[in-house]
Design a protein around this motif. Sequence first.
Motif, PDB file in Angstrom:
ATOM      1  N   ALA A 210      -3.569   0.124  -4.065  1.00  0.00           N
ATOM      2  CA  ALA A 210      -4.300   0.449  -3.092  1.00  0.00           C
ATOM      3  C   ALA A 210      -4.298  -0.628  -1.855  1.00  0.00           C
ATOM      4  CB  ALA A 210      -5.822   0.021  -3.379  1.00  0.00           C
ATOM      5  N   LEU A 211      -4.917  -0.705  -0.793  1.00  0.00           N
ATOM      6  CA  LEU A 211      -4.793  -1.361   0.357  1.00  0.00           C
ATOM      7  C   LEU A 211      -4.873  -2.731   0.219  1.00  0.00           C
ATOM      8  CD1 LEU A 211      -7.002   0.478   3.059  1.00  0.00           C
ATOM      9  CD2 LEU A 211      -4.477   0.557   3.019  1.00  0.00           C
ATOM     10  N   ASP A 212      -5.781  -3.303  -0.895  1.00  0.00           N
ATOM     11  CA  ASP A 212      -5.616  -4.623  -1.306  1.00  0.00           C
ATOM     12  C   ASP A 212      -4.691  -5.007  -2.267  1.00  0.00           C
ATOM     13  OD1 ASP A 212      -6.700  -3.456  -3.404  1.00  0.00           O
ATOM     14  OD2 ASP A 212      -8.734  -4.386  -3.321  1.00  0.00           O
ATOM     15  N   CYS A 213      -3.741  -4.016  -2.611  1.00  0.00           N
ATOM     16  CA  CYS A 213      -2.509  -4.316  -3.504  1.00  0.00           C
ATOM     17  C   CYS A 213      -3.021  -4.187  -4.782  1.00  0.00           C
ATOM     18  CB  CYS A 213      -1.680  -5.469  -3.127  1.00  0.00           C
ATOM     19  SG  CYS A 213      -0.927  -5.437  -1.497  1.00  0.00           S
ATOM     20  N   ASN A 214      -4.126  -3.846  -5.268  1.00  0.00           N
ATOM     21  CA  ASN A 214      -4.715  -3.674  -6.674  1.00  0.00           C
ATOM     22  C   ASN A 214      -4.048  -2.235  -6.856  1.00  0.00           C
ATOM     23  OD1 ASN A 214      -5.980  -5.893  -7.005  1.00  0.00           O
ATOM     24  ND2 ASN A 214      -7.963  -5.037  -6.018  1.00  0.00           N
ATOM     25  N   VAL A 215      -3.823  -2.235  -8.388  1.00  0.00           N
ATOM     26  CA  VAL A 215      -3.064  -0.916  -8.873  1.00  0.00           C
ATOM     27  C   VAL A 215      -4.147   0.052  -9.321  1.00  0.00           C
ATOM     28  CG1 VAL A 215      -1.521  -0.198 -10.797  1.00  0.00           C
ATOM     29  CG2 VAL A 215      -1.122  -2.296  -9.175  1.00  0.00           C
ATOM     30  N   ASP A 216      -4.070   1.249  -9.075  1.00  0.00           N
ATOM     31  CA  ASP A 216      -4.982   2.353  -9.324  1.00  0.00           C
ATOM     32  C   ASP A 216      -4.054   3.421 -10.200  1.00  0.00           C
ATOM     33  OD1 ASP A 216      -7.161   3.876  -9.677  1.00  0.00           O
ATOM     34  OD2 ASP A 216      -6.881   4.663  -7.800  1.00  0.00           O
ATOM     35  N   THR A 217      -4.407   3.702 -11.418  1.00  0.00           N
ATOM     36  CA  THR A 217      -3.578   4.580 -12.215  1.00  0.00           C
ATOM     37  C   THR A 217      -4.109   5.898 -12.411  1.00  0.00           C
ATOM     38  OG1 THR A 217      -2.666   3.006 -13.488  1.00  0.00           O
ATOM     39  CG2 THR A 217      -2.486   5.077 -14.277  1.00  0.00           C
ATOM     40  N   ILE A 218      -3.975   7.280 -11.857  1.00  0.00           N
ATOM     41  CA  ILE A 218      -4.242   8.304 -11.968  1.00  0.00           C
ATOM     42  C   ILE A 218      -3.393   9.132 -12.895  1.00  0.00           C
ATOM     43  CG2 ILE A 218      -4.931  10.346 -10.431  1.00  0.00           C
ATOM     44  CD1 ILE A 218      -4.886   8.384  -7.938  1.00  0.00           C
ATOM     45  N   TYR A 219      -4.134   9.734 -13.808  1.00  0.00           N
ATOM     46  CA  TYR A 219      -3.635  10.878 -14.586  1.00  0.00           C
ATOM     47  C   TYR A 219      -3.391  12.211 -13.842  1.00  0.00           C
ATOM     48  CZ  TYR A 219      -2.780  13.927 -18.749  1.00  0.00           C
ATOM     49  OH  TYR A 219      -2.222  14.683 -19.620  1.00  0.00           O
TER      50      TYR A 219
ATOM     51  N   LYS B 147       0.901  -1.182  -0.003  1.00  0.00           N
ATOM     52  CA  LYS B 147      -0.098  -0.127  -0.024  1.00  0.00           C
ATOM     53  C   LYS B 147       0.721   1.230  -0.180  1.00  0.00           C
ATOM     54  CE  LYS B 147      -0.905   0.613   5.093  1.00  0.00           C
ATOM     55  NZ  LYS B 147      -0.168  -0.475   5.452  1.00  0.00           N
ATOM     56  N   ASP B 148       2.281   1.014   0.421  1.00  0.00           N
ATOM     57  CA  ASP B 148       3.070   2.457   0.261  1.00  0.00           C
ATOM     58  C   ASP B 148       3.716   2.579  -1.119  1.00  0.00           C
ATOM     59  OD1 ASP B 148       2.637   2.833   2.826  1.00  0.00           O
ATOM     60  OD2 ASP B 148       3.967   1.532   3.817  1.00  0.00           O
ATOM     61  N   SER B 149       3.415   1.533  -1.972  1.00  0.00           N
ATOM     62  CA  SER B 149       4.117   1.700  -3.302  1.00  0.00           C
ATOM     63  C   SER B 149       3.512   2.725  -4.311  1.00  0.00           C
ATOM     64  CB  SER B 149       3.996   0.233  -4.056  1.00  0.00           C
ATOM     65  OG  SER B 149       4.306   0.401  -5.423  1.00  0.00           O
ATOM     66  N   LEU B 150       4.450   3.530  -4.546  1.00  0.00           N
ATOM     67  CA  LEU B 150       3.974   4.606  -5.579  1.00  0.00           C
ATOM     68  C   LEU B 150       5.149   4.833  -6.742  1.00  0.00           C
ATOM     69  CD1 LEU B 150       2.158   6.871  -6.179  1.00  0.00           C
ATOM     70  CD2 LEU B 150       4.074   8.337  -4.849  1.00  0.00           C
ATOM     71  N   LYS B 151       4.472   4.862  -7.887  1.00  0.00           N
ATOM     72  CA  LYS B 151       5.162   4.760  -9.054  1.00  0.00           C
ATOM     73  C   LYS B 151       4.733   6.139  -9.903  1.00  0.00           C
ATOM     74  CE  LYS B 151       6.396  -0.050  -9.477  1.00  0.00           C
ATOM     75  NZ  LYS B 151       6.206  -1.238 -10.405  1.00  0.00           N
ATOM     76  N   LEU B 152       5.601   6.751 -10.596  1.00  0.00           N
ATOM     77  CA  LEU B 152       5.091   7.459 -11.666  1.00  0.00           C
ATOM     78  C   LEU B 152       5.619   6.954 -13.263  1.00  0.00           C
ATOM     79  CD1 LEU B 152       6.936  10.756 -10.208  1.00  0.00           C
ATOM     80  CD2 LEU B 152       4.325  10.136 -10.126  1.00  0.00           C
ATOM     81  N   LEU B 153       4.738   7.176 -14.014  1.00  0.00           N
ATOM     82  CA  LEU B 153       4.635   6.863 -15.450  1.00  0.00           C
ATOM     83  C   LEU B 153       4.811   8.093 -16.067  1.00  0.00           C
ATOM     84  CD1 LEU B 153       5.011   4.788 -17.681  1.00  0.00           C
ATOM     85  CD2 LEU B 153       2.523   4.815 -17.874  1.00  0.00           C
ATOM     86  N   ILE B 154       6.036   8.348 -16.725  1.00  0.00           N
ATOM     87  CA  ILE B 154       6.345   9.572 -17.584  1.00  0.00           C
ATOM     88  C   ILE B 154       6.395   9.254 -18.972  1.00  0.00           C
ATOM     89  CG2 ILE B 154       7.613  11.647 -17.660  1.00  0.00           C
ATOM     90  CD1 ILE B 154       8.124  11.476 -14.669  1.00  0.00           C
ATOM     91  N   GLU B 155       5.311   9.976 -19.734  1.00  0.00           N
ATOM     92  CA  GLU B 155       5.466   9.491 -21.187  1.00  0.00           C
ATOM     93  C   GLU B 155       5.683  10.648 -22.028  1.00  0.00           C
ATOM     94  OE1 GLU B 155       1.598   7.707 -22.255  1.00  0.00           O
ATOM     95  OE2 GLU B 155       2.228   5.750 -21.416  1.00  0.00           O
ATOM     96  N   SER B 156       6.517  10.703 -23.019  1.00  0.00           N
ATOM     97  CA  SER B 156       6.917  11.776 -23.845  1.00  0.00           C
ATOM     98  C   SER B 156       5.660  12.107 -24.819  1.00  0.00           C
ATOM     99  CB  SER B 156       8.019  11.786 -24.459  1.00  0.00           C
ATOM    100  OG  SER B 156       8.143  12.716 -25.485  1.00  0.00           O
ATOM    101  N   ALA B 157       4.987  13.255 -24.851  1.00  0.00           N
ATOM    102  CA  ALA B 157       4.094  13.723 -25.648  1.00  0.00           C
ATOM    103  C   ALA B 157       4.757  14.670 -26.819  1.00  0.00           C
ATOM    104  CB  ALA B 157       2.886  14.476 -24.914  1.00  0.00           C
ATOM    105  N   SER B 158       3.874  15.137 -27.795  1.00  0.00           N
ATOM    106  CA  SER B 158       4.563  15.707 -28.781  1.00  0.00           C
ATOM    107  C   SER B 158       5.468  16.862 -28.341  1.00  0.00           C
ATOM    108  CB  SER B 158       3.493  16.071 -29.867  1.00  0.00           C
ATOM    109  OG  SER B 158       2.609  16.958 -29.259  1.00  0.00           O
TER     110      SER B 158
END
Length: 138
Positions: free
Chosen positions: A76-85, A54-65
């Motif tokens: 999340a608490l249940d270890c499911n992944v939630d992606t937020i823009y 639940k403490d895991s946080l990643k940043l995904l950084i994509e190059s746009a034009s």
Amino acid sequence: MRDKFLVFALFFAILSCSEEDLPIGLYDYQVERLLSGQSGDKTWMQIVSSTDCKDSLKLLIESASDSLDIFEIRSALDCNVDTIYIGKANASKLIGGLLFADSLVFSDGTYWIVKQITSDFLDIQRNGKQESYLHTLD
């Protein structure tokens, strides 16, 4: 003989000064490339002292034009992944130039201060908190 030495020394002094007009530091586009990687997308894992998912946080950084798309990948608490823009961002520039100033500026006006960046390490100040990330291979 002394005159030849002075001419020779002056020639090399002028030649060595020809590169001094290049600015010291990183350009804004170089920072964006470090953040998004050579392939155009890069994942950064936050450095935390806990091994709980639940403490895991990643940043995904994509190059746009002409900017970067930044996503937060949070477990999340249940270890499911939630992606937020988070939003579109650009590396800030010093006024009147191309050199990187110190921040990532989002389209909504918010910003993150970049304290340190290499190809494998990112240290930012975000929402008043210092956060450090390592580049991951996934």
